[in-house]
Design a protein around this motif. Structure first.
Motif, short mmCIF file in Angstrom:
data_model
loop_
_atom_site.label_atom_id
_atom_site.label_comp_id
_atom_site.label_asym_id
_atom_site.label_seq_id
_atom_site.Cartn_x
_atom_site.Cartn_y
_atom_site.Cartn_z
N ARG A 145 -0.43 -1.34 2.64
CA ARG A 145 0.25 -1.14 3.92
C ARG A 145 1.66 -1.67 3.76
NH1 ARG A 145 -3.10 -3.01 9.04
NH2 ARG A 145 -1.27 -2.09 10.04
N LEU A 146 2.59 -0.76 3.61
CA LEU A 146 3.97 -1.15 3.31
C LEU A 146 4.64 -1.78 4.52
CD1 LEU A 146 6.19 -1.05 1.15
CD2 LEU A 146 6.86 1.18 2.05
N PHE A 147 4.45 -1.19 5.68
CA PHE A 147 5.08 -1.69 6.91
C PHE A 147 4.01 -1.89 7.99
CE2 PHE A 147 8.91 0.58 5.19
CZ PHE A 147 9.77 -0.52 5.14
N PRO A 148 3.20 -2.95 7.89
CA PRO A 148 2.18 -3.15 8.92
C PRO A 148 2.80 -3.44 10.28
CG PRO A 148 2.34 -5.06 7.48
CD PRO A 148 3.20 -4.00 6.87
N ALA A 176 3.82 -6.42 0.82
CA ALA A 176 2.89 -5.43 1.38
C ALA A 176 1.45 -5.90 1.26
CB ALA A 176 3.08 -4.09 0.66
N TRP A 177 0.63 -5.44 2.18
CA TRP A 177 -0.79 -5.80 2.19
C TRP A 177 -1.58 -4.81 1.34
CZ3 TRP A 177 -1.42 -6.27 8.22
CH2 TRP A 177 -0.60 -7.31 8.67
N PRO A 178 -2.26 -5.27 0.32
CA PRO A 178 -3.07 -4.35 -0.50
C PRO A 178 -4.17 -3.69 0.33
CG PRO A 178 -2.75 -6.44 -1.63
CD PRO A 178 -2.28 -6.64 -0.22
N THR A 179 -4.36 -2.41 0.14
CA THR A 179 -5.48 -1.71 0.78
C THR A 179 -6.77 -2.18 0.12
OG1 THR A 179 -4.14 0.22 1.32
CG2 THR A 179 -6.52 0.56 1.13
N PRO A 180 -7.76 -2.56 0.93
CA PRO A 180 -9.00 -3.09 0.35
C PRO A 180 -9.61 -2.16 -0.70
CG PRO A 180 -8.99 -3.44 2.72
CD PRO A 180 -7.79 -2.59 2.41
N ASP A 181 -9.88 -2.73 -1.86
CA ASP A 181 -10.55 -2.05 -2.98
C ASP A 181 -9.69 -1.00 -3.68
OD1 ASP A 181 -13.02 -3.47 -2.81
OD2 ASP A 181 -13.61 -2.22 -1.13
N ALA A 182 -8.43 -0.84 -3.25
CA ALA A 182 -7.59 0.16 -3.91
C ALA A 182 -7.33 -0.22 -5.36
CB ALA A 182 -6.26 0.31 -3.16
N ASP A 183 -7.08 -1.51 -5.60
CA ASP A 183 -6.81 -1.91 -6.99
C ASP A 183 -8.03 -1.67 -7.88
OD1 ASP A 183 -8.27 -3.87 -5.68
OD2 ASP A 183 -7.28 -5.56 -6.69
N ARG A 220 11.21 3.52 -6.16
CA ARG A 220 11.45 2.14 -6.58
C ARG A 220 10.52 1.16 -5.86
NH1 ARG A 220 16.11 -0.20 -5.42
NH2 ARG A 220 16.97 1.33 -3.99
N ALA A 221 10.22 1.44 -4.59
CA ALA A 221 9.32 0.58 -3.83
C ALA A 221 7.91 0.65 -4.40
CB ALA A 221 9.33 0.97 -2.36
N ALA A 222 7.43 1.86 -4.65
CA ALA A 222 6.09 2.01 -5.21
C ALA A 222 6.00 1.36 -6.58
CB ALA A 222 5.73 3.49 -5.29
N ASP A 223 7.02 1.56 -7.40
CA ASP A 223 7.04 0.98 -8.73
C ASP A 223 7.01 -0.54 -8.65
OD1 ASP A 223 7.66 1.69 -11.76
OD2 ASP A 223 8.91 -0.02 -11.24
N ALA A 224 7.80 -1.11 -7.73
CA ALA A 224 7.85 -2.57 -7.59
C ALA A 224 6.50 -3.13 -7.17
CB ALA A 224 8.93 -2.95 -6.57
N TYR A 225 5.84 -2.46 -6.22
CA TYR A 225 4.53 -2.94 -5.77
C TYR A 225 3.51 -2.89 -6.91
CZ TYR A 225 0.08 -3.31 -3.40
OH TYR A 225 -1.19 -3.71 -3.05
N LEU A 226 3.47 -1.76 -7.62
CA LEU A 226 2.48 -1.61 -8.69
C LEU A 226 2.71 -2.64 -9.79
CD1 LEU A 226 2.42 2.29 -8.94
CD2 LEU A 226 0.69 0.81 -7.87
N ARG A 227 3.95 -2.92 -10.11
CA ARG A 227 4.23 -3.93 -11.13
C ARG A 227 3.83 -5.32 -10.65
NH1 ARG A 227 6.96 -1.77 -15.34
NH2 ARG A 227 7.98 0.23 -14.96
N GLU A 228 4.12 -5.61 -9.40
CA GLU A 228 3.78 -6.93 -8.84
C GLU A 228 2.28 -7.18 -8.89
OE1 GLU A 228 4.25 -10.63 -6.93
OE2 GLU A 228 5.77 -9.30 -7.83
N HIS A 229 1.48 -6.12 -8.73
CA HIS A 229 0.03 -6.27 -8.66
C HIS A 229 -0.67 -5.88 -9.97
CE1 HIS A 229 -0.29 -7.22 -4.32
NE2 HIS A 229 0.89 -6.63 -4.30
N GLY A 230 0.09 -5.71 -11.03
CA GLY A 230 -0.50 -5.43 -12.33
C GLY A 230 -1.14 -4.07 -12.44
#
Length: 286
Positions: free
Chosen positions: A57-60, A137-144, A166-176
């Motif tokens: 959730r990018l903008f809750p 951003a809040w990770p969607t449950p079980d998405a990872d 760039r936003a999607a890339d940054a989030y994915l890198r932050e969460h491995g």
């Protein structure tokens, strides 16, 4: 721009965040949707994930409102306040402002240097806000877990988002998670190519070298439903609450889930099946 997301909204409870079962859900309908989704994923060669919603959730809450307000201020300073009519004056969605300025530019936005420059500035502001939001951003449950499972099956994964890549890339890198994705496709300088236009879906299919029928798209909005349909890609809807699930069905989605938990073993089953076939083949050759 201040910290968005966590500082702008209260974290929701388990049900709002897409808990394992939605209140009021019909168990039979949920079971049928799960079976259909599992079948689609079992036959797919790749999965296209929308970003905001299906992955996080990018903008809750109303946390995108400061970004939208910045855009409105910029539009007003540039002498184009007349473009902000109706809900554009107050809506929390910054993409609406982007689209309004693009529409005002007409069929050839490059012909008007003033609007061209304004569009560029707006895009910079939106992208900066989205990148900042991605950090909290809040990770969607079980998405990872789903992403890792699908990648473990060697499916080709892509992001197809109306947000800045760039936003999607940054989030994915932050969460491995970035290493599990072959490609990340997002908004281009032309807001008219945002979903429901299928442009981003077509770009992802080209990058993954997949035919539409060999992919599955996971999305959470009517725009996702339409973009997938126009591209000919099978679709799985994800709605974290009943209202979102109802809107997906109204848009034409026939497979709609409220959680990913029931899909988490589909990758393991396919992996076990592939391993068994490989072992049997090796034994037959001995």
């Amino acid at each position: 721009m201040g910290r968005l997301g966590q500082d702008q909204a209260t974290r929701p409870g388990a049900d709002e965040r897409g808990g394992r079962c939605g209140r009021g859900a019909d168990p039979d309908d949920a079971a049928a949707a799960t079976a259909a989704a599992r079948d689609l994923l079992a036959r797919a060669g790749g999965v296209l994930f929308d970003f905001d919603g299906p992955i996080c959730r990018l903008f809750p809450g109303d946390s995108s409102l400061p970004v939208a307000d910045e855009l409105r201020e910029l539009v007003t300073r540039c002498g184009c306040a007349n473009l902000l009519t109706g809900r554009l004056r107050t809506d929390k969605d910054p993409h609406l402002v982007l689209r309004a300025v693009r529409r005002a530019a007409g069929p050839r936005p490059t012909a008007d240097p003033h609007l061209r420059g304004l569009l560029g500035k707006l895009e910079e502001r939106v992208a900066a806000g989205e990148v900042a939001a991605a950090r909290v951003a809040w990770p969607t449950p079980d998405a990872d877990a789903l992403i890792r499972s699908l990648a473990g099956r060697r499916l080709r994964l892509a992001v197809v988002t109306n947000n800045s890549p760039r936003a999607a890339d940054a989030y994915l890198r932050e969460h491995g998670l970035r290493g599990h994705f072959h490609t990340v496709h997002g908004r281009t300088p032309d807001p008219d190519l945002m979903k429901p236009h299928p442009d981003v879906v077509h770009r992802a299919l080209t990058s993954l070298r997949l035919r539409p029928q060999d992919a599955v798209m996971i999305g959470d909005t009517s725009a996702d439903v339409e973009a997938a349909g126009r591209a000919g890609v099978p679709f799985i809807g994800y709605g974290r609450n009943e209202l979102k699930r109802a809107r997906l069905r109204e848009a034409g989605a026939t497979v709609v889930l409220g959680a990913y938990a029931s899909l988490l073993d589909v990758a393991g089953e396919r992996g076990a099946h592939d391993a068994a076939v490989h072992f049997a083949g090796e034994a037959a050759r001995r």
